[in-house]
Design a protein around this motif. Structure first.
Motif, short mmCIF file in Angstrom:
data_model
loop_
_atom_site.label_atom_id
_atom_site.label_comp_id
_atom_site.label_asym_id
_atom_site.label_seq_id
_atom_site.Cartn_x
_atom_site.Cartn_y
_atom_site.Cartn_z
N ASP A 229 0.83 -1.21 0.00
CA ASP A 229 0.00 0.00 0.00
C ASP A 229 0.86 1.25 0.00
N LEU A 230 1.93 1.25 0.77
CA LEU A 230 2.78 2.44 0.83
C LEU A 230 3.57 2.61 -0.47
N ALA A 231 3.91 1.53 -1.14
CA ALA A 231 4.51 1.65 -2.47
C ALA A 231 3.53 2.30 -3.44
N ARG A 232 2.28 1.94 -3.34
CA ARG A 232 1.25 2.56 -4.18
C ARG A 232 1.15 4.06 -3.89
N PHE A 233 1.22 4.42 -2.61
CA PHE A 233 1.19 5.84 -2.23
C PHE A 233 2.38 6.57 -2.83
N CYS A 234 3.57 6.00 -2.73
CA CYS A 234 4.76 6.66 -3.30
C CYS A 234 4.62 6.84 -4.81
N ALA A 236 1.95 7.24 -6.47
CA ALA A 236 0.99 8.32 -6.73
C ALA A 236 1.69 9.68 -6.69
N TYR A 237 2.73 9.81 -5.89
CA TYR A 237 3.51 11.05 -5.83
C TYR A 237 4.29 11.30 -7.12
N PHE A 238 4.60 10.25 -7.88
CA PHE A 238 5.32 10.44 -9.13
C PHE A 238 4.45 11.13 -10.17
N ALA A 244 -5.57 13.51 -9.05
CA ALA A 244 -5.57 14.93 -8.68
C ALA A 244 -6.55 15.25 -7.56
N ALA A 245 -7.64 14.50 -7.45
CA ALA A 245 -8.60 14.76 -6.38
C ALA A 245 -8.05 14.37 -5.02
N VAL A 246 -7.05 13.49 -5.01
CA VAL A 246 -6.46 13.02 -3.76
C VAL A 246 -5.17 13.79 -3.45
N LEU A 247 -4.32 13.95 -4.46
CA LEU A 247 -3.03 14.61 -4.30
C LEU A 247 -2.94 15.77 -5.30
N LYS A 302 11.36 9.71 -10.10
CA LYS A 302 10.28 8.73 -9.98
C LYS A 302 10.79 7.43 -9.34
N GLN A 303 11.46 7.61 -8.22
CA GLN A 303 11.99 6.49 -7.46
C GLN A 303 11.70 6.70 -5.98
N ALA A 304 11.57 5.59 -5.25
CA ALA A 304 11.23 5.71 -3.84
C ALA A 304 11.64 4.44 -3.10
#
Length: 346
Positions: A229-234, A236-238, A244-247, A302-304
């Motif tokens: 889940d946290l990989a998915r969150f990261c 989304a930051y890319f 856009a409605a979330v971040l 685009k790395q995390a």
């Protein structure tokens, strides 16, 4: 992706018994490599670490949940960085402190609350609102949970629901973070944290004392999440444009800058800042949690990296872990830069 040195550094944390176990994700655009080393628990009996287990991510709650909601409200025009805290929380008496101060930990809020961890929620709330502003106000970044607790209460004033309810509805669910929750249904699916005299072995309940008292009204801690889940969150930051409605993209894409009120305190909205060298020197954002968790996100490349452990198990605070954590982050950033430079030269 190989990240041989980074993975070796993670294995050493377990081999040298700095932490019981480590779960990680190394992310490069759409590619994600996950893994785990070590144990989920040491007491009351050794327990193997399984893929997909939930971690109490502690202060990652601030950036994953509370910050995301606050950015939404800023983008919607329902909140402004210059808004005074006292306009939303009239019990707070100092009109100098703004939303921007809270977001960047430059509020200077300080003070002592007697028997804080033994108070009920109403008394703890009153105690926090009765703190004062010290000499670091608007000059230095001094990290403090109270900033994000206040932000959670401001969100509640605007939207009418406790911050954790709002974060689930506005962030976790729309991002598809299907395993992330503030109320785990099965404690045995969770990594245990500390064993304390007062609470016994803490498992499936928030470790943070203030979060334990405030429950759904705590914006500084309380989230349980997984590596996936946290990989998915990261990710989304890319490309925040896709969510856009979330971040909100205009805000999220600017987070690798010093966004403190004076521009010199070295903090972004929510995130800490550090440097990397490829393709040119630039800042990346990162955040840690007391239980032994952190995220590092390089939006430009685009790395995390997602790093989850239970460094407070079986006993907190395990101070030696902190230097080791910072060394692992340094190893990851250096190795990432070398890989990127090598691939670019081909």
């Amino acid at each position: 992706m190989t990240y041989t040195q980074t993975k070796a550094a993670l294995q050493r944390l377990v081999q040298e018994k700095v932490v019981p176990g480590v779960s990680f994700a190394l992310i490069d655009g759409d590619r994600v490599e996950t893994g785990q080393y070590g144990q989920a628990a040491l007491v009351p009996a050794p327990e193997p670490l399984r893929p997909g287990m939930l971690y109490d991510v502690a202060s990652l709650t601030k950036v994953v949940g509370t910050l995301s909601v606050v950015l939404q409200l800023l983008a919607e025009g329902r909140l402004r960085l210059a808004d005074r805290v006292s306009d939303y929380l009239p019990e707070w008496q100092d009109p100098r402190v703004t939303v921007q101060h809270l977001l960047t930990h430059t509020s200077g809020i300080t003070g002592y609350i007697p028997n804080r961890n033994q108070l009920a929620a109403p008394e703890l709330t009153a105690g926090l609102l009765g703190l004062h502003v010290g000499p670091t106000f608007n000059r230095q970044m001094v990290y403090a949970d109270v900033n994000y607790i206040f932000l959670g209460w401001i969100v509640e004033k605007i939207l009418g629901d406790p911050i954790q309810v709002v974060a689930q509805r506005r962030v976790l669910t729309p991002l598809g973070m299907v395993h992330s929750t503030f109320t785990p249904a099965n404690p045995l699916a969770c990594i245990p944290t500390a064993q304390t005299v007062e609470r016994g072995l803490v498992r499936g309940e928030v470790h943070d004392p203030k979060g334990y008292v405030l429950q759904r009204r705590c914006g500084s801690a309380g989230l349980f999440s997984t590596v996936d889940d946290l990989a998915r969150f990261c990710q989304a930051y890319f490309q925040p444009e896709k969510v856009a409605a979330v971040l909100p993209p205009l805000l999220v894409n600017h987070l690798a800058h010093d966004l403190t009120p004076n521009g010199h305190a070295g903090r972004s909205l929510g995130w800490a800042l550090t440097a990397t060298q490829w393709p040119t020197p630039h800042r990346v954002i990162w955040h840690s949690g007391f239980t032994g968790t952190y995220l590092v996100i390089d939006q430009a490349a685009k790395q995390a990296m997602v790093f989850l452990t239970n460094r407070v198990h079986p006993v907190a605070p395990n101070e030696p872990y902190l230097d080791q954590r910072n060394a692992v982050i340094g190893t990851y950033l250096a190795e990432k830069s070398r890989y990127n430079a090598r691939d670019f030269s081909r």
